[in-house]
Design a protein around this motif. Sequence first.
Motif, PDB file in Angstrom:
ATOM      1  N   ALA A  71      -5.644   9.257  15.317  1.00 42.22           N
ATOM      2  CA  ALA A  71      -5.133  10.260  15.765  1.00 42.22           C
ATOM      3  C   ALA A  71      -5.018  11.286  14.857  1.00 42.22           C
ATOM      4  CB  ALA A  71      -4.052  10.155  16.863  1.00 42.22           C
ATOM      5  N   ILE A  72      -4.549  12.474  15.045  1.00 44.60           N
ATOM      6  CA  ILE A  72      -3.967  13.660  14.113  1.00 44.60           C
ATOM      7  C   ILE A  72      -2.643  14.041  14.677  1.00 44.60           C
ATOM      8  CG2 ILE A  72      -5.857  14.228  13.266  1.00 44.60           C
ATOM      9  CD1 ILE A  72      -5.778  16.904  14.696  1.00 44.60           C
ATOM     10  N   PHE A  73      -1.881  14.380  13.775  1.00 46.99           N
ATOM     11  CA  PHE A  73      -0.203  14.934  14.299  1.00 46.99           C
ATOM     12  C   PHE A  73      -0.252  16.195  13.661  1.00 46.99           C
ATOM     13  CE2 PHE A  73       4.403  15.107  13.655  1.00 46.99           C
ATOM     14  CZ  PHE A  73       4.666  14.575  14.885  1.00 46.99           C
ATOM     15  N   VAL A  74       0.136  17.222  14.706  1.00 47.82           N
ATOM     16  CA  VAL A  74       0.299  18.424  14.329  1.00 47.82           C
ATOM     17  C   VAL A  74       1.501  18.959  14.620  1.00 47.82           C
ATOM     18  CG1 VAL A  74      -0.764  20.722  14.800  1.00 47.82           C
ATOM     19  CG2 VAL A  74      -2.245  18.678  15.194  1.00 47.82           C
ATOM     20  N   SER A  75       2.301  19.553  13.856  1.00 48.76           N
ATOM     21  CA  SER A  75       3.769  20.098  14.208  1.00 48.76           C
ATOM     22  C   SER A  75       3.934  21.315  13.251  1.00 48.76           C
ATOM     23  CB  SER A  75       4.563  19.185  13.540  1.00 48.76           C
ATOM     24  OG  SER A  75       4.640  18.954  12.152  1.00 48.76           O
ATOM     25  N   HIS A  76       4.847  22.384  13.768  1.00 49.98           N
ATOM     26  CA  HIS A  76       5.428  23.513  13.240  1.00 49.98           C
ATOM     27  C   HIS A  76       6.753  23.818  13.512  1.00 49.98           C
ATOM     28  CE1 HIS A  76       5.538  27.981  12.091  1.00 49.98           C
ATOM     29  NE2 HIS A  76       4.551  27.589  11.421  1.00 49.98           N
ATOM     30  N   LEU A  77       7.590  24.526  12.579  1.00 52.85           N
ATOM     31  CA  LEU A  77       8.905  24.917  13.032  1.00 52.85           C
ATOM     32  C   LEU A  77       8.743  25.600  14.168  1.00 52.85           C
ATOM     33  CD1 LEU A  77      11.731  25.034  12.011  1.00 52.85           C
ATOM     34  CD2 LEU A  77      11.175  27.169  10.874  1.00 52.85           C
ATOM     35  N   GLY A  78       9.595  24.982  15.289  1.00 53.25           N
ATOM     36  CA  GLY A  78       9.906  25.885  16.334  1.00 53.25           C
ATOM     37  C   GLY A  78       8.949  25.468  17.528  1.00 53.25           C
ATOM     38  N   TYR A  79       8.248  24.591  17.277  1.00 56.46           N
ATOM     39  CA  TYR A  79       7.064  24.029  18.382  1.00 56.46           C
ATOM     40  C   TYR A  79       7.256  22.599  18.353  1.00 56.46           C
ATOM     41  CZ  TYR A  79       4.925  28.371  18.131  1.00 56.46           C
ATOM     42  OH  TYR A  79       4.582  29.780  17.973  1.00 56.46           O
ATOM     43  N   GLN A  80       6.997  21.945  19.766  1.00 58.28           N
ATOM     44  CA  GLN A  80       6.767  20.706  20.166  1.00 58.28           C
ATOM     45  C   GLN A  80       5.638  19.958  19.366  1.00 58.28           C
ATOM     46  OE1 GLN A  80       6.959  19.860  24.193  1.00 58.28           O
ATOM     47  NE2 GLN A  80       8.573  21.658  24.857  1.00 58.28           N
ATOM     48  N   ALA A  81       5.888  19.010  18.545  1.00 58.98           N
ATOM     49  CA  ALA A  81       4.822  18.300  17.929  1.00 58.98           C
ATOM     50  C   ALA A  81       3.730  17.731  18.731  1.00 58.98           C
ATOM     51  CB  ALA A  81       5.268  17.357  16.861  1.00 58.98           C
ATOM     52  N   ARG A  82       2.559  17.504  18.483  1.00 58.25           N
ATOM     53  CA  ARG A  82       1.468  17.080  19.064  1.00 58.25           C
ATOM     54  C   ARG A  82       0.684  15.930  18.463  1.00 58.25           C
ATOM     55  NH1 ARG A  82      -2.729  20.363  22.731  1.00 58.25           N
ATOM     56  NH2 ARG A  82      -3.203  18.142  23.302  1.00 58.25           N
ATOM     57  N   ARG A  83       0.571  14.836  19.233  1.00 58.50           N
ATOM     58  CA  ARG A  83      -0.308  13.650  18.672  1.00 58.50           C
ATOM     59  C   ARG A  83      -1.711  13.721  19.613  1.00 58.50           C
ATOM     60  NH1 ARG A  83      -1.503   8.386  19.429  1.00 58.50           N
ATOM     61  NH2 ARG A  83      -1.807   7.210  17.733  1.00 58.50           N
ATOM     62  N   ILE A  84      -2.750  14.133  18.930  1.00 59.31           N
ATOM     63  CA  ILE A  84      -4.153  14.129  19.480  1.00 59.31           C
ATOM     64  C   ILE A  84      -5.018  13.185  19.039  1.00 59.31           C
ATOM     65  CG2 ILE A  84      -6.045  15.551  19.704  1.00 59.31           C
ATOM     66  CD1 ILE A  84      -3.158  17.325  18.461  1.00 59.31           C
ATOM     67  N   LYS A  85      -5.196  12.263  20.278  1.00 61.60           N
ATOM     68  CA  LYS A  85      -5.868  11.023  20.075  1.00 61.60           C
ATOM     69  C   LYS A  85      -7.385  11.364  19.883  1.00 61.60           C
ATOM     70  CE  LYS A  85      -6.738   6.474  21.835  1.00 61.60           C
ATOM     71  NZ  LYS A  85      -6.568   5.337  22.855  1.00 61.60           N
ATOM     72  N   LEU A  86      -8.226  10.732  18.713  1.00 65.35           N
ATOM     73  CA  LEU A  86      -9.488  11.105  18.541  1.00 65.35           C
ATOM     74  C   LEU A  86     -10.325   9.741  18.824  1.00 65.35           C
ATOM     75  CD1 LEU A  86      -9.169  12.247  14.800  1.00 65.35           C
ATOM     76  CD2 LEU A  86      -9.257  13.828  16.773  1.00 65.35           C
ATOM     77  N   SER A  87     -11.713  10.153  18.988  1.00 69.29           N
ATOM     78  CA  SER A  87     -12.892   9.266  19.300  1.00 69.29           C
ATOM     79  C   SER A  87     -12.927   8.142  18.367  1.00 69.29           C
ATOM     80  CB  SER A  87     -14.068   9.722  19.427  1.00 69.29           C
ATOM     81  OG  SER A  87     -14.657  10.312  18.004  1.00 69.29           O
ATOM     82  N   LYS A  88     -13.159   6.817  18.564  1.00 72.30           N
ATOM     83  CA  LYS A  88     -13.335   5.744  17.833  1.00 72.30           C
ATOM     84  C   LYS A  88     -14.281   6.153  16.580  1.00 72.30           C
ATOM     85  CE  LYS A  88     -12.326   2.479  21.301  1.00 72.30           C
ATOM     86  NZ  LYS A  88     -12.812   1.298  22.178  1.00 72.30           N
ATOM     87  N   GLN A 102      -3.118  23.620  20.976  1.00 72.24           N
ATOM     88  CA  GLN A 102      -1.968  24.630  21.416  1.00 72.24           C
ATOM     89  C   GLN A 102      -0.655  23.903  21.288  1.00 72.24           C
ATOM     90  OE1 GLN A 102      -3.436  25.855  25.157  1.00 72.24           O
ATOM     91  NE2 GLN A 102      -4.664  27.630  24.410  1.00 72.24           N
ATOM     92  N   LEU A 103       0.113  24.523  20.734  1.00 72.24           N
ATOM     93  CA  LEU A 103       1.691  24.186  20.906  1.00 72.24           C
ATOM     94  C   LEU A 103       2.618  24.818  21.538  1.00 72.24           C
ATOM     95  CD1 LEU A 103       2.010  23.426  16.829  1.00 72.24           C
ATOM     96  CD2 LEU A 103       0.887  21.714  18.666  1.00 72.24           C
ATOM     97  N   LYS A 104       3.365  24.074  22.250  1.00 71.29           N
ATOM     98  CA  LYS A 104       4.428  24.660  23.101  1.00 71.29           C
ATOM     99  C   LYS A 104       5.681  24.946  22.308  1.00 71.29           C
ATOM    100  CE  LYS A 104       2.864  22.640  27.456  1.00 71.29           C
ATOM    101  NZ  LYS A 104       3.248  22.023  28.463  1.00 71.29           N
ATOM    102  N   ALA A 105       6.245  26.071  22.666  1.00 75.92           N
ATOM    103  CA  ALA A 105       7.582  26.385  21.844  1.00 75.92           C
ATOM    104  C   ALA A 105       8.601  25.326  22.152  1.00 75.92           C
ATOM    105  CB  ALA A 105       8.121  27.782  22.184  1.00 75.92           C
ATOM    106  N   THR A 106       9.547  25.175  21.254  1.00 78.09           N
ATOM    107  CA  THR A 106      10.450  24.145  21.513  1.00 78.09           C
ATOM    108  C   THR A 106      11.682  24.668  22.515  1.00 78.09           C
ATOM    109  OG1 THR A 106      10.185  23.087  19.266  1.00 78.09           O
ATOM    110  CG2 THR A 106      12.332  22.835  20.205  1.00 78.09           C
ATOM    111  N   SER A 107      12.248  23.917  23.291  1.00 78.02           N
ATOM    112  CA  SER A 107      13.430  24.283  24.152  1.00 78.02           C
ATOM    113  C   SER A 107      14.249  23.384  23.918  1.00 78.02           C
ATOM    114  CB  SER A 107      12.598  24.454  25.697  1.00 78.02           C
ATOM    115  OG  SER A 107      13.717  24.571  26.584  1.00 78.02           O
ATOM    116  N   ILE A 108      15.444  23.858  23.740  1.00 79.89           N
ATOM    117  CA  ILE A 108      16.679  22.819  23.560  1.00 79.89           C
ATOM    118  C   ILE A 108      17.744  23.393  24.088  1.00 79.89           C
ATOM    119  CG2 ILE A 108      18.481  22.089  21.810  1.00 79.89           C
ATOM    120  CD1 ILE A 108      16.269  22.166  19.599  1.00 79.89           C
ATOM    121  N   ASN A 109      18.277  22.522  24.910  1.00 75.48           N
ATOM    122  CA  ASN A 109      19.383  22.588  25.842  1.00 75.48           C
ATOM    123  C   ASN A 109      20.921  22.356  24.996  1.00 75.48           C
ATOM    124  OD1 ASN A 109      21.664  22.622  27.725  1.00 75.48           O
ATOM    125  ND2 ASN A 109      20.344  21.819  29.371  1.00 75.48           N
TER     126      ASN A 109
END
Length: 413
Positions: A71-88, A102-109
């Motif tokens: 997989a690859i791991f994608v992150s950026h300040l202020g966004y929810q990090a994502r782990r994208i699984k790749l083919s074998k 696509q990254l979703k903006a972080t939401s913190i309570n």
Amino acid sequence: MSMKKICMTMVLLVVALLTMAQRTVVSGTVSDSKTGRPIGQASVSATGTSIAVVTNDDGYFTLKTEQTPEAIFVSHLGYQARRIKLSKPGSNDGEPILLDIQLKATSINLGEVVVWPENPRQLVDIAISKIPANYSRRPELFKGFYRETAMKRQHYIYVAEGVVDMYKSAYGRDGWRDGVAIVKGRRLLSPKQGDTLSMKVMGGPVLPVQLDVVKNTALLLNAAELDNYFFSMGPPTQIDGRQQYVVGITPRVVLPYPLYYGRLYIDRETLAFTRVELELDMSDRSKATQFMLVKKPAGVRFKPKELSVLIDYKQEGSVTRISYVRNTFRFNCDWKRRLFSTSFTAFCEMVVTDRYADEEVHPIKGRDTFDSRDMFYDRVDYFRDPQFWEDYNIIEPSTTLDKAIGRIMKRYE
């Protein structure tokens, strides 16, 4: 040449070609899930490896690995990090893997999640005391990609880039042996008369050594220097899916040298510094000029506009390491007997793309070390080979920069 040697050469060539065929290339874009806006400087790494890159200003990236990662791991300040699984491995038949991420903006309570420290200065002091535990306690050798550009008004007039090796001794110890060596590099300068400006400002491939404020605490993270600042708590955020405290700093006193406005990001769980954003105080132009400018031609008046620094750190297991550095200079220059001044922007960045195995770690030899007094321009050659970076992970040039490179090269042709 004997038949035995010929056969051996052929075998080696076949092995080399097979190795290249097994290389996996993952390319794609990273954007905001709500607005579709490209996200520049997002971190993209291959899980299970130390290989990483960042996206360019268009949100585009290319990641090259010897084998297809899980997989690859994608992150950026202020966004929810994502782990994208790749083919074998092998299932993509050697074709590049194309992704639209696509990254979703972080939401913190705030009421339920974040407990605010009562004293932000005390929080910074505790984080400083934990540096030896949070960062590497042994020497390490990294591979990185470095790029520096210069713009005259809105047009690129210079670009140089290279693969570098960076040696860092253990954190908490004297870093006098830390250094950077150029492995491979190239440069391009506009041939148009009047575009060039012989001026030197702070910067260069030594940035990740000189501006690693966590390693070189004398720059900022020490009691005497921090006494010059006010501290405040900013809104919390997330980096790599981990909650962060954000501490703002502003100048408290007037000194013979300029201070910074900035933000310090501190991991809530480990109290490691994960990101540092600094912007030089420009209220006294004379002080800012003395700080920024190394050399200029006679008769040119230098007017500083901005000096900003970004240092990113990434946690891998129990160790936090430097991962990305960016430096931006903006200034105006005018000449005697000219009515209008000209704006310039100098920009340099370096991303850590890989880490050498322990048995390969060694200090940079003195004759290979890039010195802060050196010009990167003088240490590399002109652009030639379009496949120059075929075997390396780089920060892909933005569309604007790529077009500018093409225009400058046509002038030479």
